[in-house]
Design an enzyme around this catalytic site. Structure first.
Site, PDB file in Angstrom:
ATOM      1  N   PHE A  66     116.131  32.386  63.072  1.00  0.00           N
ATOM      2  CA  PHE A  66     116.315  32.386  61.740  1.00  0.00           C
ATOM      3  C   PHE A  66     115.950  32.193  60.794  1.00  0.00           C
ATOM      4  CE2 PHE A  66     119.967  28.660  61.746  1.00  0.00           C
ATOM      5  CZ  PHE A  66     121.199  28.911  63.140  1.00  0.00           C
ATOM      6  N   TYR A  88     109.067  39.639  70.598  1.00  0.00           N
ATOM      7  CA  TYR A  88     111.209  39.065  71.283  1.00  0.00           C
ATOM      8  C   TYR A  88     112.232  39.872  71.172  1.00  0.00           C
ATOM      9  CZ  TYR A  88     107.786  35.500  69.846  1.00  0.00           C
ATOM     10  OH  TYR A  88     106.409  34.004  69.609  1.00  0.00           O
ATOM     11  N   GLU A 271     112.045  20.289  76.523  1.00  0.00           N
ATOM     12  CA  GLU A 271     111.115  21.286  75.401  1.00  0.00           C
ATOM     13  C   GLU A 271     112.848  21.817  75.095  1.00  0.00           C
ATOM     14  OE1 GLU A 271     108.794  21.308  73.309  1.00  0.00           O
ATOM     15  OE2 GLU A 271     107.478  20.378  75.046  1.00  0.00           O
ATOM     16  N   ASN A 338     107.890  30.020  78.413  1.00  0.00           N
ATOM     17  CA  ASN A 338     106.933  30.153  77.335  1.00  0.00           C
ATOM     18  C   ASN A 338     106.071  31.000  76.923  1.00  0.00           C
ATOM     19  OD1 ASN A 338     105.917  28.973  74.503  1.00  0.00           O
ATOM     20  ND2 ASN A 338     104.666  27.037  75.983  1.00  0.00           N
ATOM     21  N   SER A 346     104.565  33.523  66.499  1.00  0.00           N
ATOM     22  CA  SER A 346     104.366  34.199  65.432  1.00  0.00           C
ATOM     23  C   SER A 346     105.837  33.688  64.216  1.00  0.00           C
ATOM     24  CB  SER A 346     104.587  35.439  65.296  1.00  0.00           C
ATOM     25  OG  SER A 346     105.761  35.490  65.662  1.00  0.00           O
TER      26      SER A 346
END
EC number: 2.4.1.-
Length: 348
Positions: A66, A88, A271, A338, A346
């Protein structure tokens, strides 16, 4: 395509560095994936036996991006961070290459330019198992509730309490919130209120909504090549900093749900970096939604996910938090967890 391949080659070098770093971290715990049904077929928690339910090798993987500031990307660029520190997009492509038999969903939202949408479409063409799902293509009205209703219900409940047990600060706060909503937007709902602040609450809230839909989200969005997905099926959500090193295979999870657990300095916490469900509208997520519908200021992580899971599996909280984390933890030796903790996230 050449640009993607060059980037992917660069990132493979970084992957090897990350693996070396992680191998040196004594607090990283993984176990071999369960690729065949456990002999017992169930697991016990809080005195109740739960079946270990499968997520097969065709259960879709889902990543989410998003973007609240698409202008930081080029007008014709894929609007997903892809740097040396935070690769990513390459992590998602890596998953699509490794898991060729799975659908790889990318759940996106943002005020994207025409060129950015075209670039996302090109990504789907280059990797046929990648399916981009726009948030606007999904209907969540069945999960919504007006804020005025939530506030009025809480005011009634608080006022019914005795003066000695009533939280007057909360009561006055809810009354003020009701006054503000009636003045500014009487039709505001739980969902529309989470569209205001394009931050982590926005991200977390819609992730939970997507997981309620599970594989039905792909069918609802009309994505081609998803005809094999069964209605009512589940999915496996991964943060974009979760790095696949090999196939995940078939997973067996307690009552068909598990999530990531962070373990640092002898401290454990639930998490939302990985959430796996074997079916749409999993009752643990429905329980969390009920909490969101009943609280005046519900949080999609603390209330919907964490408290929803605990209430579903351990409503009386007779087990301690660490024991619950051990029970519900998603573990897999083929995921490096992770990786952004080794650099810096970022997403902002």
């Amino acid at each position: 395509m050449a640009r993607f391949n060059a980037a992917f080659t660069r990132i493979k070098i970084m992957f090897s560095r990350i693996r070396g770093l992680i191998s040196c971290q004594s607090n990283t715990q993984t176990i071999a994936p369960t690729l065949s049904p456990p002999s017992s077929g169930h697991v016990s928690f809080a005195g109740i036996d739960y079946p270990l339910l499968p997520l097969n090798h065709q259960t879709p993987l889902v990543f989410q991006w998003f973007e609240r500031n698409p202008d930081r990307f080029g007008q014709n660029e894929i609007p997903i961070i892809n740097t040396q520190k935070n690769p990513y997009l390459n992590n998602i492509i890596n998953a699509a290459i490794i898991e060729k038999e799975r659908i790889i969903g990318i759940f996106v939202d943002g005020d994207f330019s025409k060129g950015q949408r075209k670039a996302l479409g090109k990504l789907e063409q280059n990797y046929r198992n990648i399916k981009v799902i726009y948030n606007s293509d999904l209907n969540y009205s069945m999960y919504d509730k007006k804020l005025t209703t939530i506030y009025l219900e809480n005011i009634t409940k608080l006022e019914a309490q005795s003066a000695s047990e009533r939280d007057e600060v909360l009561l006055n706060g809810v009354k003020k919130s009701l006054e503000d909503v009636l003045k500014n937007n009487p039709e505001e709902t739980l969902i529309s209120s989470h569209n205001k602040d394009k931050g982590h609450l926005w991200f977390d809230f819609y992730r939970n909504l997507f997981l309620l839909k599970g594989s039905d989200a792909f069918l609802e969005a009309g994505k081609p090549g998803c005809h094999h997905l069964q209605p009512g099926g589940g999915c496996i959500y991964l943060d974009a900093d979760m790095l696949l090193t090999d196939k995940l295979g078939t997973l067996y999870l307690p009552d068909g749900i598990a999530i990531h657990v962070s373990r640092k300095d002898n401290h454990v916490s639930l998490e939302n970096g990985i959430i796996a469900v074997n079916r749409s509208e999993h009752p643990a997520l429905i329980k969390g939604l009920e909490i969101m519908h009943s609280k005046p200021y519900g949080d999609p992580y603390n209330d919907w996910l964490s408290k929803g899971l605990r209430h579903y599996f351990d409503g009386s909280h007779i087990q301690d938090y660490d024991a619950f984390c051990d029970f519900i933890e998603f573990k897999h030796e083929n995921i490096i967890m992770n990786t952004s903790s080794l650099t810096a996230s970022s997403w902002r």
